[in-house]
Motif scaffolding. Structure first.
Motif, PDB file in Angstrom:
ATOM      1  N   ILE A 103      37.066  27.232  78.892  1.00  0.00           N
ATOM      2  CA  ILE A 103      37.067  28.017  77.653  1.00  0.00           C
ATOM      3  C   ILE A 103      35.873  27.613  76.792  1.00  0.00           C
ATOM      4  O   ILE A 103      35.193  28.460  76.221  1.00  0.00           O
ATOM      5  N   ASN A 104      35.593  26.325  76.724  1.00  0.00           N
ATOM      6  CA  ASN A 104      34.478  25.847  75.905  1.00  0.00           C
ATOM      7  C   ASN A 104      33.114  26.229  76.483  1.00  0.00           C
ATOM      8  O   ASN A 104      32.112  26.172  75.773  1.00  0.00           O
ATOM      9  N   MET A 105      33.066  26.637  77.735  1.00  0.00           N
ATOM     10  CA  MET A 105      31.819  27.086  78.347  1.00  0.00           C
ATOM     11  C   MET A 105      31.522  28.548  78.005  1.00  0.00           C
ATOM     12  O   MET A 105      30.409  29.020  78.220  1.00  0.00           O
ATOM     13  N   LEU A 106      32.525  29.262  77.494  1.00  0.00           N
ATOM     14  CA  LEU A 106      32.332  30.666  77.143  1.00  0.00           C
ATOM     15  C   LEU A 106      31.417  30.779  75.929  1.00  0.00           C
ATOM     16  O   LEU A 106      31.385  29.888  75.087  1.00  0.00           O
ATOM     17  N   PRO A 107      30.709  31.904  75.801  1.00  0.00           N
ATOM     18  CA  PRO A 107      29.935  32.135  74.580  1.00  0.00           C
ATOM     19  C   PRO A 107      30.881  32.117  73.366  1.00  0.00           C
ATOM     20  O   PRO A 107      32.063  32.456  73.504  1.00  0.00           O
ATOM     21  N   LYS A 142      45.217  21.900  82.686  1.00  0.00           N
ATOM     22  CA  LYS A 142      45.048  22.309  81.291  1.00  0.00           C
ATOM     23  C   LYS A 142      43.705  21.826  80.756  1.00  0.00           C
ATOM     24  O   LYS A 142      42.986  22.569  80.073  1.00  0.00           O
ATOM     25  N   ALA A 143      43.325  20.597  81.072  1.00  0.00           N
ATOM     26  CA  ALA A 143      42.036  20.062  80.630  1.00  0.00           C
ATOM     27  C   ALA A 143      40.890  20.887  81.215  1.00  0.00           C
ATOM     28  O   ALA A 143      39.919  21.203  80.520  1.00  0.00           O
ATOM     29  N   LYS A 144      41.011  21.258  82.485  1.00  0.00           N
ATOM     30  CA  LYS A 144      39.963  22.060  83.111  1.00  0.00           C
ATOM     31  C   LYS A 144      39.873  23.428  82.448  1.00  0.00           C
ATOM     32  O   LYS A 144      38.781  23.933  82.199  1.00  0.00           O
ATOM     33  N   SER A 181      43.675  35.655  71.813  1.00  0.00           N
ATOM     34  CA  SER A 181      44.521  36.459  72.690  1.00  0.00           C
ATOM     35  C   SER A 181      45.482  35.614  73.520  1.00  0.00           C
ATOM     36  O   SER A 181      46.692  35.795  73.466  1.00  0.00           O
ATOM     37  N   ARG A 182      44.947  34.684  74.269  1.00  0.00           N
ATOM     38  CA  ARG A 182      45.759  33.981  75.257  1.00  0.00           C
ATOM     39  C   ARG A 182      46.466  32.739  74.722  1.00  0.00           C
ATOM     40  O   ARG A 182      47.498  32.353  75.242  1.00  0.00           O
ATOM     41  N   ILE A 183      45.914  32.117  73.703  1.00  0.00           N
ATOM     42  CA  ILE A 183      46.538  30.902  73.178  1.00  0.00           C
ATOM     43  C   ILE A 183      47.402  31.216  71.960  1.00  0.00           C
ATOM     44  O   ILE A 183      48.525  30.756  71.847  1.00  0.00           O
ATOM     45  N   HIS A 184      46.844  32.054  71.059  1.00  0.00           N
ATOM     46  CA  HIS A 184      47.581  32.369  69.829  1.00  0.00           C
ATOM     47  C   HIS A 184      48.379  33.666  69.933  1.00  0.00           C
ATOM     48  O   HIS A 184      49.048  34.056  68.973  1.00  0.00           O
ATOM     49  N   CYS A 185      48.291  34.338  71.085  1.00  0.00           N
ATOM     50  CA  CYS A 185      49.102  35.519  71.419  1.00  0.00           C
ATOM     51  C   CYS A 185      48.948  36.688  70.450  1.00  0.00           C
ATOM     52  O   CYS A 185      49.922  37.400  70.164  1.00  0.00           O
ATOM     53  N   HIS A 186      47.752  36.931  69.973  1.00  0.00           N
ATOM     54  CA  HIS A 186      47.503  38.106  69.140  1.00  0.00           C
ATOM     55  C   HIS A 186      47.205  39.297  70.039  1.00  0.00           C
ATOM     56  O   HIS A 186      46.666  39.138  71.142  1.00  0.00           O
ATOM     57  N   ILE A 199      49.901  27.846  82.417  1.00  0.00           N
ATOM     58  CA  ILE A 199      49.442  26.840  81.465  1.00  0.00           C
ATOM     59  C   ILE A 199      49.636  27.307  80.035  1.00  0.00           C
ATOM     60  O   ILE A 199      50.097  26.566  79.181  1.00  0.00           O
ATOM     61  N   LEU A 200      49.269  28.544  79.763  1.00  0.00           N
ATOM     62  CA  LEU A 200      49.314  29.039  78.400  1.00  0.00           C
ATOM     63  C   LEU A 200      50.743  29.264  77.909  1.00  0.00           C
ATOM     64  O   LEU A 200      51.032  29.121  76.730  1.00  0.00           O
ATOM     65  N   VAL A 201      51.637  29.603  78.814  1.00  0.00           N
ATOM     66  CA  VAL A 201      53.014  29.863  78.430  1.00  0.00           C
ATOM     67  C   VAL A 201      53.854  28.588  78.520  1.00  0.00           C
ATOM     68  O   VAL A 201      54.727  28.342  77.705  1.00  0.00           O
TER      69      VAL A 201
END
Length: 185
Positions: free
Chosen positions: A124-128, A117-119, A138-143, A182-184
């Motif tokens: 995710i933080n490396m993404l623009p 999860k930490a990785k 999308s993946r964390i807040h499921c919108h 991880i997300l679920v």
């Protein structure tokens, strides 16, 4: 061909010229493969380090650009393998029988889950910034894609584009199954 001979004679000026000529084309090539500025820049640097280090082994009959792009491609593959090997090491931690100073299965799973999860969040933080925001929504807040498009005033196709590139960037580091778990979970 002439430049390869000069490289083999330790001509640093020729090396600088090759670096200046090919650093950006190599970066673009690598960025298209991994969609990460950081790793594209790292692999470009490693490529030129290897070019200098192994200059005596260059083929004088083969164009320098072909050899450079081959070095870059194999360096990228090597770097991805190193990351995957490190991941397997963490996932296999505690695989020995319990009772010998090694955590039991539930502790091992908890450690693996936290590290994974930490990785994921580091990736995710490396993404623009915009891609990161779309991915989290999308993946964390499921919108849904349409909800995200409405929230960010962008088209659903743009949302899809960001998600595709985010997943393409993460895929070498995680299988989609691990990300989903991880997300679920």
């Amino acid at each position: 061909m002439h430049r390869i001979s000069e490289l083999k004679e330790n001509n640093e000026a020729v090396f600088r010229d090759i670096f200046n000529e090919y650093q950006y084309p190599l970066y673009r090539f690598l960025y298209q493969k991994i969609d990460s500025e950081f790793y594209a820049k790292e692999v470009v640097q490693l490529t030129f380090i290897k070019l200098w280090k192994y200059r005596q082994q260059l083929d004088p009959d083969l164009d320098i650009s072909i050899q450079l792009f081959r070095i870059a491609r194999t360096t990228l593959i090597d770097e991805i393998r190193k990351l995957q090997t490190r991941d397997r090491h963490y996932y296999n931690y505690g695989a020995s029988p319990a009772g010998k100073g090694i955590p039991d299965d539930s502790t091992t799973h908890l450690i693996s889950y936290r590290e994974t999860k930490a990785k994921l969040f580091r990736l995710i933080n490396m993404l623009p910034p915009k891609r990161r925001e779309v991915f989290k929504l999308s993946r964390i807040h499921c919108h849904t894609n349409n909800e995200i498009a409405s929230m960010l005033s962008i088209s659903p196709k743009t949302v899809e584009h960001h998600l595709t590139h985010a997943l393409r960037f993460m895929r070498p580091f995680f299988s989609l199954l691990i990300i989903f778990y991880i997300l679920v979970g």
